[in-house]
Design an enzyme around this catalytic site. Structure first.
Site, mmCIF file in Angstrom:
data_model
loop_
_atom_site.group_PDB
_atom_site.id
_atom_site.type_symbol
_atom_site.label_atom_id
_atom_site.label_comp_id
_atom_site.label_asym_id
_atom_site.label_seq_id
_atom_site.Cartn_x
_atom_site.Cartn_y
_atom_site.Cartn_z
ATOM 1 N N ASP A 160 -8.505 -6.824 -4.618
ATOM 2 C CA ASP A 160 -8.118 -5.477 -4.193
ATOM 3 C C ASP A 160 -8.718 -4.463 -5.163
ATOM 4 O O ASP A 160 -8.239 -4.291 -6.274
ATOM 5 C CB ASP A 160 -6.587 -5.367 -4.174
ATOM 6 C CG ASP A 160 -6.095 -4.021 -3.639
ATOM 7 O OD1 ASP A 160 -6.932 -3.130 -3.389
ATOM 8 O OD2 ASP A 160 -4.869 -3.870 -3.479
ATOM 9 N N HIS A 162 -7.925 -5.415 -0.228
ATOM 10 C CA HIS A 162 -6.626 -4.745 -0.205
ATOM 11 C C HIS A 162 -5.740 -5.221 0.934
ATOM 12 O O HIS A 162 -4.522 -5.301 0.799
ATOM 13 C CB HIS A 162 -6.858 -3.234 -0.089
ATOM 14 C CG HIS A 162 -5.609 -2.423 -0.011
ATOM 15 N ND1 HIS A 162 -4.699 -2.354 -1.032
ATOM 16 C CD2 HIS A 162 -5.110 -1.642 0.994
ATOM 17 C CE1 HIS A 162 -3.693 -1.564 -0.679
ATOM 18 N NE2 HIS A 162 -3.919 -1.128 0.548
ATOM 19 N N ASP A 163 -6.323 -5.553 2.073
ATOM 20 C CA ASP A 163 -5.549 -5.975 3.244
ATOM 21 C C ASP A 163 -4.944 -7.369 3.101
ATOM 22 O O ASP A 163 -4.324 -7.862 4.053
ATOM 23 C CB ASP A 163 -6.427 -5.944 4.498
ATOM 24 C CG ASP A 163 -6.344 -4.605 5.221
ATOM 25 O OD1 ASP A 163 -5.527 -3.760 4.813
ATOM 26 O OD2 ASP A 163 -7.098 -4.409 6.190
ATOM 27 N N SER A 186 0.835 -1.194 0.000
ATOM 28 C CA SER A 186 0.000 0.000 0.000
ATOM 29 C C SER A 186 0.879 1.257 0.000
ATOM 30 O O SER A 186 1.750 1.402 -0.870
ATOM 31 C CB SER A 186 -0.946 -0.036 1.205
ATOM 32 O OG SER A 186 -1.963 0.909 1.094
ATOM 33 N N ARG A 194 -11.851 6.366 9.853
ATOM 34 C CA ARG A 194 -11.348 4.993 9.858
ATOM 35 C C ARG A 194 -12.374 4.030 9.280
ATOM 36 O O ARG A 194 -12.017 3.096 8.545
ATOM 37 C CB ARG A 194 -10.995 4.576 11.284
ATOM 38 C CG ARG A 194 -10.502 3.140 11.406
ATOM 39 C CD ARG A 194 -9.265 2.911 10.564
ATOM 40 N NE ARG A 194 -8.658 1.624 10.873
ATOM 41 C CZ ARG A 194 -7.581 1.139 10.251
ATOM 42 N NH1 ARG A 194 -7.006 1.839 9.293
ATOM 43 N NH2 ARG A 194 -7.093 -0.032 10.588
#
Length: 396
Positions: free
Chosen positions: A331, A364-365, A165, A234
């Site tokens: 992602d 994405h994580d 990232s 967040r």
């Protein structure tokens, strides 16, 4: 073997670790000149190291963290610590980043709140936290600070730089800013520049913080903090790190401890409860102003505009490193087509580049989640780079 050295499927923990600090630019003539033209000093860098630096100083690997990370990439701070570093599954003896073999370094980035100088650090001119008096920083500025730290450690060339990232952006910047000082680059779930979609989500998150009445134009350190705004920011960001499949599998439309709708604006769905929990947990460890600065740095990053170049191909014209680029199928924040654009630019410069798209449904994580294939890719790539860069007569 201690409780912190217990072997698991990914290897052994590095055990008890210590956060260290390095300060530079303390004198007016030594101030750090940022890309904006602003001057900053003194600058303190928080960092951690794992493993041993070889006598030849040729086994150093720099790990670069993403938005909400910090220097604590692996291990524990003490016997009572139950939460290991953010990449514990990857860093340690026998793991993808094998600390029996490599000297691993991780720093907290400039502008964040992990111990490196940022908006919550004391402004030497006032003795109070900088707030918005802190200058806007870039990914390049972050890398320049890391370079100063490595100079202080006597490391003039890195075997590898690795990050996912925002960390991947830093890894790419390292290979362009200091091309003769990086042998290998591992760029995970990253991009050469933010899309309009990524910038849009970051701006919505920043506006959530700035709309909180406790934000007070960044000068909230002596009173209530903009916790509500930061929690919402967040929540927004966390959704972009996941995938439709991951959320469907984990939550679906399941209700939260009830059999029917409340017909109020309380928590009805489990996914609502999850996101609120993530937001509340985040405000306990992160600074709202740092969120603004770090997301802006990510938005500014654009290799096609770096140093006056006109294309990504031109940006990598002076690069010398070998590259491993990894994307993940689910992602949607930095989708695979962006990694393929990076690979094409590297190949058009005749650079050594390997590319892998890993099938993963967690979004994405995915680069943070234990994955044996990713661990093997990283281990094999670093082993090859080390072998190819070994000096004649040097012991394997």
């Amino acid at each position: 073997m201690s409780e912190y050295a217990a072997r698991d499927s990914d290897g052994v923990s590095v055990g008890i670790v210590e956060k260290k600090f390095f300060t530079f630019a303390a004198q007016p003539e030594d101030l750090l000149v940022l890309e904006s033209g602003a001057r900053l000093g003194p600058v303190t860098v928080a960092y951690e190291t794992y493993g041993e630096l070889a006598p030849e100083r040729d086994n150093a690997v720099l790990v670069l963290h993403a938005l909400s990370g910090d220097s604590h990439v692996a291990g524990y701070y003490g016997k009572g610590d139950t939460k290991p570093g953010w990449w514990e599954n990857m860093v340690g003896p026998g793991k993808g980043l094998d600390t029996d073999r490599y000297f691993v370094i991780c720093t907290s980035i400039l502008g964040s709140c992990g111990g490196t100088t940022g908006p919550c650090a004391p402004n030497p001119a006032t003795g109070k936290p900088y707030g918005l008096d802190f200058p806007v920083v870039t990914v390049g500025d972050m890398v320049a600070v890391q370079h100063r730290l490595l100079q202080s450690l006597g490391i003039t060339r890195l075997l590898g730089v690795i990050g996912g990232s925002l960390g991947g952006m830093q890894a790419l910047e390292w290979s362009l800013r200091y091309p003769d000082q990086v042998a290998g680059v591992i760029a995970l779930a990253t991009t050469m520049r933010h899309s309009a979609l990524a910038i849009a989500f970051n701006e919505i998150a920043r506006q959530a913080i700035m709309a909180d009445p406790n934000w007070r134009h960044g000068h909230y350190y002596d009173g209530p903090k903009p916790d509500t705004g930061l929690a919402v920011a967040r929540m927004i960001g966390h959704v972009t790190y996941l995938s439709d499949e991951a959320l469907r599998r984990k939550f679906g439309r399941r209700l939260q401890e009830k059999k029917d709708f409340s017909f109020q604006f309380d928590i009805d769905f489990q996914v609502e409860s999850y996101l609120r929990h993530q937001g509340h947990k985040f405000v306990e460890r992160f600074d709202a102003n740092s969120f603004l600065y770090v997301t802006k740095a990510a938005d500014y990053f654009d290799l096609e505009r770096r140093g006056g170049v006109s294309s990504a191909v031109e940006a990598f014209a002076a690069a010398q490193a070998s590259y491993l680029v990894v994307s993940f199928t689910s992602d949607w924040l930095y989708p695979t087509y962006q990694s393929r654009e990076l690979v094409r630019a590297l190949k058009k410069n005749g650079l050594d580049v390997s590319f892998c798209e890993i099938k993963a449904d967690c979004g994405h994580d995915a680069f943070l989640i234990p994955n044996q294939r990713l661990s093997r890719l990283i281990a094999n790539f670093l082993e090859r780079v080390q072998r190819e860069n070994r000096q004649p007569g040097q012991t394997p």
